[in-house]
Enzyme design. Structure first.
Site, PDB file in Angstrom:
ATOM      1  N   ILE A   1       0.818  -1.223   0.000  1.00 52.26           N
ATOM      2  CA  ILE A   1       0.000   0.000   0.000  1.00 52.26           C
ATOM      3  C   ILE A   1       0.846   1.265   0.000  1.00 52.26           C
ATOM      4  O   ILE A   1       0.318   2.372  -0.081  1.00 52.26           O
ATOM      5  CB  ILE A   1      -0.980   0.039   1.199  1.00 52.26           C
ATOM      6  CG1 ILE A   1      -0.224  -0.041   2.529  1.00 52.26           C
ATOM      7  CG2 ILE A   1      -2.023  -1.059   1.084  1.00 52.26           C
ATOM      8  CD1 ILE A   1      -1.117   0.190   3.748  1.00 52.26           C
TER       9      ILE A   1
ATOM     10  N   GLY B   1       8.700   3.938  -0.349  1.00 57.08           N
ATOM     11  CA  GLY B   1       9.503   5.155  -0.429  1.00 57.08           C
ATOM     12  C   GLY B   1      10.936   4.831  -0.108  1.00 57.08           C
ATOM     13  O   GLY B   1      11.337   3.669  -0.097  1.00 57.08           O
ATOM     14  N   SER B   2      11.720   5.861   0.182  1.00 56.43           N
ATOM     15  CA  SER B   2      13.135   5.653   0.475  1.00 56.43           C
ATOM     16  C   SER B   2      13.323   4.847   1.757  1.00 56.43           C
ATOM     17  O   SER B   2      14.346   4.193   1.947  1.00 56.43           O
ATOM     18  CB  SER B   2      13.840   7.006   0.607  1.00 56.43           C
ATOM     19  OG  SER B   2      13.222   7.786   1.621  1.00 56.43           O
TER      20      SER B   2
ATOM     21  N   VAL C   1       9.067  -0.376   2.454  1.00 55.79           N
ATOM     22  CA  VAL C   1       7.758  -0.721   1.895  1.00 55.79           C
ATOM     23  C   VAL C   1       6.746  -0.852   3.023  1.00 55.79           C
ATOM     24  O   VAL C   1       7.077  -1.282   4.129  1.00 55.79           O
ATOM     25  CB  VAL C   1       7.826  -2.051   1.104  1.00 55.79           C
ATOM     26  CG1 VAL C   1       6.482  -2.362   0.450  1.00 55.79           C
ATOM     27  CG2 VAL C   1       8.920  -1.997   0.045  1.00 55.79           C
TER      28      VAL C   1
ATOM     29  N   ASP D   1       8.630  15.641  11.833  1.00 53.81           N
ATOM     30  CA  ASP D   1       8.102  15.547  10.466  1.00 53.81           C
ATOM     31  C   ASP D   1       6.578  15.630  10.472  1.00 53.81           C
ATOM     32  O   ASP D   1       5.889  14.812   9.849  1.00 53.81           O
ATOM     33  CB  ASP D   1       8.568  14.262   9.784  1.00 53.81           C
ATOM     34  CG  ASP D   1       8.406  14.323   8.259  1.00 53.81           C
ATOM     35  OD1 ASP D   1       8.254  15.447   7.725  1.00 53.81           O
ATOM     36  OD2 ASP D   1       8.429  13.261   7.613  1.00 53.81           O
TER      37      ASP D   1
END
EC number: 2.7.11.26
Length: 490
Positions: free
Chosen positions: A125, A128-129, A132, A244
């Protein structure tokens, strides 16, 4: 954990599966930062329910009931152990998969304890870096979970895991289990975080309304932001700074409006006197001291980011859409005006002699041009988006702001006629953060009927009806500790 989009890109899609009326097709990530103290990650889209914590023990053995390979667990409380790959070879990653995968996992919270966990219906779903994210269904309870798989450096404990294991709050995504698995390459080890699954993000909910040329209904903005500030108050009280905060990292259930903060991949326990990297936080939401390259910042950087999220929900677009680190500062100056020398000193003393163009502050009432923007919302925004970090409201002060008074009224509910999510199930720990605010934070109809409405005095003994009205959640502990905490605030 931003997606891997090109530098300078706008905020990307979340990359999550289509799961509700708010869902959109997944999108790419956003751009990275630049300039002084430039962010290493842009406001890119992220994958599904994410979280983290350090590499404690708990070896892994994985097997598939459909005849897949099985592996032996390894490692104890001292560090990660190797097991089989996840998902196991031959297990189909699709909704129609009937395969059941069983692993030996460590329980996410409480005393370290291992148990077998079986799951099925595995599908990707998000990615990214960082790695998963999979969605899966626990075989025993049929509960949906998100499994975040990240490459683990065997030399270090995983900071995300360490932090996630100690956090326990109704507005923070819960770590259910974690386990380790081996990769395709020799000595490649992965940490798998099994997290509660929440179907949507504030980013996608807001985009749903923006695409319809509408502003997110103010009641949802209040409910979402209140829960965000409450989660920040909790993690900051634990010494943790998220680093973040952005709409993509705010998971929401569109039916109940419950919000849970996720993705602690950038989070850190801040220690006074110890330097921290400044190249964190996605660009649109970066506090100015980070752009100035400060390394001695405080958790108030999260408050700035939350102010940016609030402004974005009210405006329908980011308030500071910079294309780079320097341009980000320009966007901020266009609204707040040129910072004074004293404000610059508070952000980073090394920049006090730097010559900035003199620009006057833009009136907040003109920033929010719509007549529908409540004055209390504008006042709250201006108290969060302050140059001087120490001048920003604390998260609990934000919760106590008059903008949220509607939520404290008896009978308040969501537009779908559902009750509000749990907002007042404060733990004794939460009530001890800033006790002077408790008289505001606890609604009048939930206080002891024997005592005065305000301020609180000797005790807080809510009736069963009051507890129902408060939509009590897992954090509420009506104990002697609660009474003692409230009594000490008088």
């Amino acid at each position: 954990m931003s997606g891997g989009g090109p530098s300078g890109g706008g905020p990307g899609g979340s990359g999550r599966a289509r799961t509700s009326s708010f869902a959109e097709p997944g999108g790419g990530g956003g751009g990275g930062g630049g300039g002084p103290g430039g962010s290493a990650s842009g406001p890119g889209g992220t994958g599904g329910g994410k979280a983290s914590v350090g590499a404690m023990g708990g070896g892994v053995g994985a097997s598939s009931s459909g005849g897949g390979p099985s592996g032996s667990g390894g490692g104890g409380s001292g560090g990660p152990g190797a097991g089989t790959s996840f998902p196991p070879p031959g297990v189909k990653l699709g909704r129609d998969s009937g395969k059941v995968t069983t692993v030996v996992a460590t329980v996410g919270q409480g005393p370290e304890r291992s148990q077998e966990v079986a799951y099925t219906d595995i599908k990707v779903i998000g990615n990214g870096s960082f790695g998963v994210v999979y969605q899966a269904r626990l075989a025993e309870t049929r509960e949906l979970v998100a499994i975040k798989k990240v490459l683990q450096d065997k030399r270090f404990k995983n900071r995300e895991l360490q932090i996630m294991r100690k956090l326990d709050h109704c507005n923070i995504v819960r770590l259910r289990y974690f386990f380790y698995s081996s990769g395709e390459k020799k000595d490649e080890l992965y940490l798998n975080l099994v997290l509660e699954y929440v179907p949507e993000t504030v980013y996608r909910v807001a985009r749903h309304f923006t695409k319809a040329k509408l502003i997110t209904p103010i009641i949802y903005i209040k409910v979402y932001m209140y829960q965000l500030f409450r989660s920040l108050a909790y993690i900051h009280s634990q010494g943790v700074c998220h680093r973040d905060i952005k709409p993509q990292n705010l998971l929401v259930d569109p039916d109940t409006a419950v919000l849970k903060l996720c993705d602690f991949g950038s989070a850190k326990q801040l220690v006074r006197g110890e330097p921290n990297v400044s190249y964190i936080c996605s660009r649109y939401y970066r506090a100015p001291e980070l752009i100035f390259g400060a390394t001695d910042y405080t958790s108030s950087i999260d408050v700035w980011s939350a102010g940016c999220v609030l402004a974005e929900l009210l405006l329908g677009q980011p308030i500071f859409p910079g294309d780079s680190g320097v341009d980000q500062l320009v966007e901020i100056i266009k609204v707040l005006g040129t910072p004074t020398r004293e404000q610059i000193r508070e952000m980073n003393p090394n920049y006090t002699e730097f010559k900035f163009p003199q620009i006057k502050a833009h009136p907040w009432t003109k920033v929010f041009k719509s007549s529908k923007t409540p004055p209390e919302a504008i006042a709250l925004c201006s108290s969060l988006l302050e140059y001087t970090p120490s001048s920003r409201l604390s998260p609990l002060e934000a919760c106590a702001h008059s903008f949220f008074d509607e939520l404290r009224r008896l009978g308040a509910q969501l537009p779908n006629d559902r009750p509000l999510p749990p907002l007042f199930n404060f733990s004794p720990g939460e009530l001890s953060i800033q006790p002077s605010l408790n008289a505001i934070l606890i609604p009048p109809h939930l206080r002891s009927p024997a005592g005065p409405a305000s301020p609180l005095t000797t005790s807080y003994n809510p009736s069963s009806q009051a507890l129902t009205e408060a939509q009590t959640g897992q954090d509420w502990q009506p104990s002697d500790a609660t009474t003692a905490t409230l009594a000490s605030s008088s």
